[in-house]
Design a protein around this motif. Structure first.
Motif, PDB file in Angstrom:
ATOM      1  N   GLU A  23       0.868  -1.360  -0.022  1.00 55.19           N
ATOM      2  CA  GLU A  23      -0.008  -0.018   0.207  1.00 55.19           C
ATOM      3  C   GLU A  23       0.848   1.141   0.114  1.00 55.19           C
ATOM      4  O   GLU A  23       0.659   2.431  -0.690  1.00 55.19           O
ATOM      5  CB  GLU A  23      -0.996   0.040   1.120  1.00 55.19           C
ATOM      6  N   THR A  24       1.949   1.227   0.856  1.00 59.09           N
ATOM      7  CA  THR A  24       2.804   2.417   0.654  1.00 59.09           C
ATOM      8  C   THR A  24       3.411   2.622  -0.710  1.00 59.09           C
ATOM      9  O   THR A  24       3.722   3.597  -1.209  1.00 59.09           O
ATOM     10  CB  THR A  24       4.017   2.151   1.775  1.00 59.09           C
ATOM     11  N   ALA A  25       3.744   1.600  -1.278  1.00 61.38           N
ATOM     12  CA  ALA A  25       4.350   1.473  -2.622  1.00 61.38           C
ATOM     13  C   ALA A  25       3.484   2.070  -3.314  1.00 61.38           C
ATOM     14  O   ALA A  25       3.680   3.130  -4.456  1.00 61.38           O
ATOM     15  CB  ALA A  25       4.817   0.161  -3.207  1.00 61.38           C
ATOM     16  N   VAL A  26       2.241   1.731  -3.486  1.00 62.62           N
ATOM     17  CA  VAL A  26       1.046   2.237  -4.400  1.00 62.62           C
ATOM     18  C   VAL A  26       0.927   3.707  -4.283  1.00 62.62           C
ATOM     19  O   VAL A  26       0.730   4.505  -5.374  1.00 62.62           O
ATOM     20  CB  VAL A  26      -0.320   1.353  -4.237  1.00 62.62           C
ATOM     21  N   GLU A  27       0.995   3.966  -2.848  1.00 64.79           N
ATOM     22  CA  GLU A  27       0.719   5.558  -2.767  1.00 64.79           C
ATOM     23  C   GLU A  27       1.929   6.453  -3.175  1.00 64.79           C
ATOM     24  O   GLU A  27       1.592   7.323  -3.919  1.00 64.79           O
ATOM     25  CB  GLU A  27       0.458   5.911  -1.088  1.00 64.79           C
ATOM     26  N   GLU A  28       3.089   5.922  -2.935  1.00 66.74           N
ATOM     27  CA  GLU A  28       4.210   6.753  -3.248  1.00 66.74           C
ATOM     28  C   GLU A  28       4.378   6.627  -4.772  1.00 66.74           C
ATOM     29  O   GLU A  28       4.737   7.859  -5.470  1.00 66.74           O
ATOM     30  CB  GLU A  28       5.564   6.142  -2.440  1.00 66.74           C
ATOM     31  N   ILE A  29       4.232   5.505  -5.283  1.00 68.79           N
ATOM     32  CA  ILE A  29       4.644   5.530  -6.752  1.00 68.79           C
ATOM     33  C   ILE A  29       3.488   6.102  -7.696  1.00 68.79           C
ATOM     34  O   ILE A  29       3.545   6.860  -8.695  1.00 68.79           O
ATOM     35  CB  ILE A  29       4.808   3.934  -7.250  1.00 68.79           C
ATOM     36  N   GLY A  30       2.004   5.693  -7.429  1.00 67.04           N
ATOM     37  CA  GLY A  30       1.040   5.905  -7.911  1.00 67.04           C
ATOM     38  C   GLY A  30       0.921   7.571  -7.780  1.00 67.04           C
ATOM     39  O   GLY A  30       0.594   8.360  -8.923  1.00 67.04           O
ATOM     40  N   GLY A  31       1.100   8.185  -6.898  1.00 69.09           N
ATOM     41  CA  GLY A  31       0.844   9.549  -6.562  1.00 69.09           C
ATOM     42  C   GLY A  31       2.032  10.274  -7.370  1.00 69.09           C
ATOM     43  O   GLY A  31       1.611  11.250  -8.304  1.00 69.09           O
ATOM     44  N   ARG A  32       3.121   9.973  -7.712  1.00 73.34           N
ATOM     45  CA  ARG A  32       4.230  10.439  -8.372  1.00 73.34           C
ATOM     46  C   ARG A  32       3.869  10.262  -9.837  1.00 73.34           C
ATOM     47  O   ARG A  32       4.039  11.208 -10.811  1.00 73.34           O
ATOM     48  CB  ARG A  32       5.590   9.719  -8.291  1.00 73.34           C
ATOM     49  N   LEU A  33       3.389   9.089 -10.219  1.00 74.21           N
ATOM     50  CA  LEU A  33       2.992   9.067 -11.934  1.00 74.21           C
ATOM     51  C   LEU A  33       1.693   9.766 -12.180  1.00 74.21           C
ATOM     52  O   LEU A  33       1.819  10.509 -13.150  1.00 74.21           O
ATOM     53  CB  LEU A  33       2.595   7.543 -11.926  1.00 74.21           C
ATOM     54  N   ALA A  34       0.903  10.097 -11.221  1.00 77.80           N
ATOM     55  CA  ALA A  34      -0.243  11.054 -11.174  1.00 77.80           C
ATOM     56  C   ALA A  34       0.092  12.389 -11.474  1.00 77.80           C
ATOM     57  O   ALA A  34      -0.202  13.396 -12.472  1.00 77.80           O
ATOM     58  CB  ALA A  34      -1.125  11.143 -10.241  1.00 77.80           C
ATOM     59  N   GLU A  35       1.220  12.910 -10.605  1.00 72.05           N
ATOM     60  CA  GLU A  35       1.831  14.151 -10.901  1.00 72.05           C
ATOM     61  C   GLU A  35       2.491  14.331 -12.305  1.00 72.05           C
ATOM     62  O   GLU A  35       2.487  15.518 -12.600  1.00 72.05           O
ATOM     63  CB  GLU A  35       3.048  14.457  -9.679  1.00 72.05           C
TER      64      GLU A  35
END
Length: 390
Positions: A23-35
């Protein structure tokens, strides 16, 4: 400039992260990809947060069966059906157990990377059938994913040796927690002093060696108290054994779960040492958080932990090893400070979320362009896409 992609992230509890490493990975990676302009869809289950967007990511909330053996698979099944209907450019699927759903995504022409995590079949919580399923799912994932993601060199080595397939080595990032000498709200709440306790943060499962840590501490002459954060949703007997050991020693503090991240960060930041008993997974987020907090580590002696720490710290294999390590760290304060500084330096340089997100973005573009570990998959996908688009 390359066109943005639509990216699905499937197989975890979703975001906001409040449970584990995936879940931490999804939040950190997904947020950056969305940015970066990508349309990131995260499939969520069991979250009290029902928002439709979080840090730029689109959230899809779907139910799951509340049973250990079926929770993950039931949620991933629904998530896969939803993704099939919307057909993202690429899907990242987390957890080898979810491998059986990859062919469904292939039916819709969606290239897929499977994050294998650690060697789940080695976890003691799984019975013979559970272990057999995970072993089978590993092989299924190897045969059906377009790419396999490993989060540690040891995991990559395992898949190369066991199955003869390459993996993408994409690590986790480490949060850097700057030291603050002043007492925090967490320390006041639990009546603790800065640099005045040893810390354990783990689910109470045999492969995390919490019992050995608590037993070793009880047998030691450690001056500083032991603070244990964690619980076991499916391990009542194991938890009871830990509680029995702790009841005999007033120095041991079992706090249960601490779910407010700021308070947990304060515990990491102010601990004298962090005791890490995880032995099965690859690069562990709890270990990285301790390193990033500038806290010296006493770790279970396994290749994954030695590689992450770059051999810096203290290592144990049983309760006797815990006794020896605690004796050493309380007698050699300068060595503890040196290990803490070295660990934080490694966290800053070797485990950076921005670089992890770079790796996921590059892999997504490669998969969309047709790269796959299966030579026939590209041809089959082209045929599927042409049929679906017709």
């Amino acid at each position: 400039m390359p066109a943005p992609l639509s990216i699905a992230m499937i197989g975890t509890r979703g975001v906001p992260a409040a449970y584990g490493g995936f879940e931490t990975a999804v939040e950190e990676i997904g947020g950056r990809l969305a940015e970066r302009g990508h349309e990131v869809t995260v499939y969520c289950r069991g979250s009290v947060h029902r928002a439709q967007r979080y840090h730029g990511m689109r959230l899809v909330h779907l139910p799951a069966l509340p049973v250990k053996q079926a929770e993950t698979l039931s949620h991933t099944a629904l998530s896969t059906l939803h993704a099939m209907a919307h057909r993202p450019d690429v899907a990242f699927v987390f957890n080898a157990a979810n491998a059986p759903f990859l062919p469904l995504l292939r039916v819709r022409g969606v290239p897929t990377a499977l994050h294998m995590d650690g060697l789940e079949w080695r976890r003691a919580k799984w019975s013979g059938r559970g272990r057999d399923y995970y072993r089978w799912a590993e092989g299924r994932g190897v045969r059906t994913a377009d790419a396999l993601i490993a989060d540690a060199p040891g995991i990559a080595d395992y898949y190369r040796a066991e199955f003869g397939v390459p993996t993408e080595l994409l690590r986790y990032g480490a949060p850097i927690l700057e030291h603050d000498a002043s007492p925090s709200s967490a320390l006041r709440k639990y009546d603790l002093q800065p640099d005045g306790f040893h810390l354990v943060v783990a689910r109470f499962e045999p492969e995390n060696h919490v019992r050995e840590i608590v037993d070793g501490y009880r047998r030691s002459a450690a001056r500083l108290p032991l603070v244990v954060v964690g619980s076991a949703p499916y391990g009542a007997a194991y938890t009871a054994e830990i509680q029995r050991i702790a009841d005999d020693d007033s120095r041991i503090r079992l706090l249960g779960g601490v779910y407010e991240q700021s308070q947990l960060d304060d515990l990491y930041r102010h601990a004298h040492t962090y005791l890490h008993g995880h032995s099965v997974g690859g690069t562990n987020p709890s270990l990285l958080r301790a390193m990033g907090a500038g806290t010296a580590v006493i770790a279970y002696d396994v290749d994954f932990n030695r590689e992450t720490l770059n051999e810096t710290g203290w290592f144990f294999q049983d309760a006797d090893g815990v006794v020896a390590a605690l004796t050493d760290v309380e007698a050699h304060i300068e060595a503890v400070r040196a290990a803490a500084t070295s660990g934080q330096r490694r966290a800053r340089t070797a485990f950076r979320w921005d670089e992890v997100a770079d790796g996921y973005e590059a892999l997504a573009r490669d998969l969309v362009a047709g790269r796959t570990i299966h030579p026939l998959a590209k041809l089959l996908r082209r045929q599927v896409v042409e049929r679906v688009d017709a």
